[in-house]
Motif scaffolding. Structure first.
Motif, PDB file in Angstrom:
ATOM      1  N   ILE A 157      28.788  34.374  26.946  1.00  0.00           N
ATOM      2  CA  ILE A 157      28.339  33.623  28.115  1.00  0.00           C
ATOM      3  C   ILE A 157      28.290  34.600  29.285  1.00  0.00           C
ATOM      4  N   ALA A 158      27.118  34.762  29.876  1.00  0.00           N
ATOM      5  CA  ALA A 158      26.922  35.740  30.947  1.00  0.00           C
ATOM      6  C   ALA A 158      26.543  35.026  32.240  1.00  0.00           C
ATOM      7  N   PHE A 159      27.359  35.200  33.251  1.00  0.00           N
ATOM      8  CA  PHE A 159      27.116  34.639  34.585  1.00  0.00           C
ATOM      9  C   PHE A 159      26.912  33.129  34.546  1.00  0.00           C
ATOM     10  N   GLY A 160      27.690  32.455  33.707  1.00  0.00           N
ATOM     11  CA  GLY A 160      27.520  31.012  33.595  1.00  0.00           C
ATOM     12  C   GLY A 160      28.799  30.211  33.685  1.00  0.00           C
ATOM     13  N   ILE A 161      29.924  30.799  33.309  1.00  0.00           N
ATOM     14  CA  ILE A 161      31.129  29.979  33.177  1.00  0.00           C
ATOM     15  C   ILE A 161      31.683  29.538  34.531  1.00  0.00           C
ATOM     16  N   ARG A 162      31.382  30.275  35.591  1.00  0.00           N
ATOM     17  CA  ARG A 162      31.900  29.853  36.901  1.00  0.00           C
ATOM     18  C   ARG A 162      31.182  28.600  37.403  1.00  0.00           C
ATOM     19  N   ASN A 163      30.077  28.213  36.770  1.00  0.00           N
ATOM     20  CA  ASN A 163      29.323  27.050  37.216  1.00  0.00           C
ATOM     21  C   ASN A 163      29.693  25.759  36.488  1.00  0.00           C
ATOM     22  N   VAL A 164      30.560  25.849  35.481  1.00  0.00           N
ATOM     23  CA  VAL A 164      30.899  24.642  34.724  1.00  0.00           C
ATOM     24  C   VAL A 164      31.936  23.828  35.488  1.00  0.00           C
ATOM     25  N   THR A 165      32.091  22.577  35.084  1.00  0.00           N
ATOM     26  CA  THR A 165      33.047  21.697  35.747  1.00  0.00           C
ATOM     27  C   THR A 165      34.469  21.950  35.279  1.00  0.00           C
ATOM     28  N   HIS A 166      34.646  22.143  33.964  1.00  0.00           N
ATOM     29  CA  HIS A 166      35.980  22.367  33.400  1.00  0.00           C
ATOM     30  C   HIS A 166      35.958  23.637  32.568  1.00  0.00           C
ATOM     31  N   CYS A 186      32.715  37.175  27.684  1.00  0.00           N
ATOM     32  CA  CYS A 186      32.223  36.562  28.915  1.00  0.00           C
ATOM     33  C   CYS A 186      31.963  37.645  29.957  1.00  0.00           C
ATOM     34  N   LEU A 187      30.744  37.702  30.452  1.00  0.00           N
ATOM     35  CA  LEU A 187      30.371  38.597  31.556  1.00  0.00           C
ATOM     36  C   LEU A 187      30.258  37.738  32.807  1.00  0.00           C
ATOM     37  N   GLU A 188      31.036  38.072  33.831  1.00  0.00           N
ATOM     38  CA  GLU A 188      31.017  37.234  35.030  1.00  0.00           C
ATOM     39  C   GLU A 188      31.282  38.060  36.286  1.00  0.00           C
ATOM     40  N   LEU A 189      30.654  37.658  37.379  1.00  0.00           N
ATOM     41  CA  LEU A 189      30.967  38.231  38.682  1.00  0.00           C
ATOM     42  C   LEU A 189      32.429  37.952  38.989  1.00  0.00           C
ATOM     43  N   SER A 190      33.121  38.949  39.551  1.00  0.00           N
ATOM     44  CA  SER A 190      34.566  38.810  39.655  1.00  0.00           C
ATOM     45  C   SER A 190      35.071  39.273  41.015  1.00  0.00           C
ATOM     46  N   HIS A 191      36.276  39.835  41.048  1.00  0.00           N
ATOM     47  CA  HIS A 191      36.950  40.127  42.317  1.00  0.00           C
ATOM     48  C   HIS A 191      37.230  41.620  42.470  1.00  0.00           C
ATOM     49  N   VAL A 192      36.895  42.141  43.638  1.00  0.00           N
ATOM     50  CA  VAL A 192      37.107  43.547  43.976  1.00  0.00           C
ATOM     51  C   VAL A 192      38.463  43.687  44.657  1.00  0.00           C
ATOM     52  N   ARG A 235      40.686  34.899  39.517  1.00  0.00           N
ATOM     53  CA  ARG A 235      40.769  36.342  39.436  1.00  0.00           C
ATOM     54  C   ARG A 235      40.846  36.775  37.972  1.00  0.00           C
ATOM     55  N   GLN A 236      40.587  38.052  37.730  1.00  0.00           N
ATOM     56  CA  GLN A 236      40.488  38.561  36.366  1.00  0.00           C
ATOM     57  C   GLN A 236      41.710  38.211  35.515  1.00  0.00           C
ATOM     58  N   GLU A 237      42.907  38.454  36.056  1.00  0.00           N
ATOM     59  CA  GLU A 237      44.105  38.234  35.253  1.00  0.00           C
ATOM     60  C   GLU A 237      44.365  36.747  35.013  1.00  0.00           C
ATOM     61  N   VAL A 238      43.955  35.909  35.957  1.00  0.00           N
ATOM     62  CA  VAL A 238      44.129  34.463  35.787  1.00  0.00           C
ATOM     63  C   VAL A 238      43.163  33.932  34.734  1.00  0.00           C
ATOM     64  N   PHE A 239      41.910  34.370  34.798  1.00  0.00           N
ATOM     65  CA  PHE A 239      40.934  33.935  33.800  1.00  0.00           C
ATOM     66  C   PHE A 239      41.329  34.435  32.411  1.00  0.00           C
ATOM     67  N   ALA A 240      41.848  35.660  32.330  1.00  0.00           N
ATOM     68  CA  ALA A 240      42.309  36.190  31.051  1.00  0.00           C
ATOM     69  C   ALA A 240      43.420  35.315  30.473  1.00  0.00           C
ATOM     70  N   VAL A 257      32.035  48.417  38.083  1.00  0.00           N
ATOM     71  CA  VAL A 257      31.744  48.608  39.509  1.00  0.00           C
ATOM     72  C   VAL A 257      32.924  48.108  40.359  1.00  0.00           C
ATOM     73  N   GLY A 258      34.107  48.541  39.999  1.00  0.00           N
ATOM     74  CA  GLY A 258      35.278  48.214  40.795  1.00  0.00           C
ATOM     75  C   GLY A 258      35.687  46.764  40.791  1.00  0.00           C
ATOM     76  N   GLY A 259      35.204  45.994  39.825  1.00  0.00           N
ATOM     77  CA  GLY A 259      35.564  44.576  39.767  1.00  0.00           C
ATOM     78  C   GLY A 259      34.492  43.646  40.285  1.00  0.00           C
ATOM     79  N   VAL A 260      33.338  44.192  40.668  1.00  0.00           N
ATOM     80  CA  VAL A 260      32.222  43.322  41.057  1.00  0.00           C
ATOM     81  C   VAL A 260      31.898  42.388  39.906  1.00  0.00           C
ATOM     82  N   VAL A 261      31.924  42.922  38.704  1.00  0.00           N
ATOM     83  CA  VAL A 261      31.795  42.115  37.507  1.00  0.00           C
ATOM     84  C   VAL A 261      32.902  42.505  36.534  1.00  0.00           C
ATOM     85  N   ALA A 262      33.203  41.626  35.607  1.00  0.00           N
ATOM     86  CA  ALA A 262      34.195  41.920  34.568  1.00  0.00           C
ATOM     87  C   ALA A 262      33.710  41.334  33.249  1.00  0.00           C
TER      88      ALA A 262
END
Length: 269
Positions: A157-166, A186-192, A235-240, A257-262
């Motif tokens: 799932i790429a750039f999609g999971i942050r848009n789901v309800t649960h 999962c490829l997702e925009l993340s936190h720097v 954040r990355q560690e929470v999603f993990a 890119v330093g956490g722009v995506v993970a």
């Protein structure tokens, strides 16, 4: 690039920022920085993607400087696709990840023609959103997949999971449909984290992306939502830790890119 492993048993020292369940549930009912009813979110997100669909690829290139193509290549390289696999690509959009998987399979085969033809027929990449060769396009709810238990060799799932309800329901469904040994990616925009880079990234996100969205796509609000949805994503560690809680093992993430995506990864064992 950095790869961080997350142990199955998550202690407070390993994940000091682990959020309580109430916080994660609150995130699941957010629409950008707004709080909305759960019943509203899927419709609101659907409206966003309907608006941006015609300019989706152009805006992705502009916002990432074309890097999103390399990020997706990296995602597929971690999957190690193989002939005859059954794979599910959720939030597949234009099918760019699915096409990459199929191309990797087709370009890497070295076998006799009979075996190749048989595996060509057996290979199926399901794009969850029909039928184009080995690509099968399906529309549905990522929280309620229509596939059988233990039926997929891989799930992306790429750039999609942050848009789901649960988020937790999506992860549970991913775990359910994967076979033993199947990989979740999962490829997702993340936190720097780097302070100076974070300041620059925040400025670019909130001051540049919505303006570009307005100029190119005539839609500032949708790209304002995109930026806000990234900041509300765990954040990355929470999603993990959420991936591990869903049952996956050997959970890890790689910052790009330093956490722009993970890229997050887990195995069903």
């Amino acid at each position: 690039m950095s790869v961080t492993m997350i142990a199955r048993r998550l202690g407070s020292k390993l994940l000091p920022r682990f959020a309580p369940a109430a916080t994660l549930h609150s995130h699941a009912t957010s629409f950008g920085f707004k709080e909305v009813n759960e019943e509203e979110k899927s419709q609101l997100v659907g409206n966003v993607f309907t608006k941006v669909a015609s300019n989706y690829d152009i805006m992705n290139d502009l916002m990432s400087g074309g890097l999103h193509r390399l990020w997706k290549d990296r995602l597929v390289s971690k999957l190690t696709p193989f002939p005859g696999m059954k794979h599910l690509d959720v939030a597949g959009g234009t099918g760019d990840v699915a096409f990459r998987i199929l191309e990797t399979i087709n370009s890497g085969r070295a076998m006799d023609d009979t075996l190749e033809d048989n595996l060509q027929e057996e290979t199926q990449i399901y794009v969850w959103l029909g039928n184009l060769g080995s690509l099968v396009w399906v529309e549905g709810d990522a929280e309620k997949l229509t596939f059988n238990d233990d039926s997929m060799d891989g799930y992306t799932i790429a750039f999609g999971i942050r848009n789901v309800t649960h988020i937790e329901k999506v992860l549970a469904e991913a775990y359910r449909v994967l076979k033993r040994g199947g990989r979740f990616l999962c490829l997702e925009l993340s936190h720097v984290d780097t302070p100076i880079f974070k300041q620059l990234y925040d400025y670019y996100s909130f001051s540049v992306i919505p303006v570009v969205g307005e100029l190119v796509a005539g839609d500032r609000d949708s790209y304002q939502y995109l930026v806000e949805s990234v900041r509300r994503f765990p954040r990355q560690e929470v999603f993990a830790s959420m991936i591990a809680d869903a049952g996956f093992q050997q959970v890890e993430y790689e910052n790009l890119v330093g956490g722009v995506v993970a890229i997050h990864s887990g195995l069903k064992i």
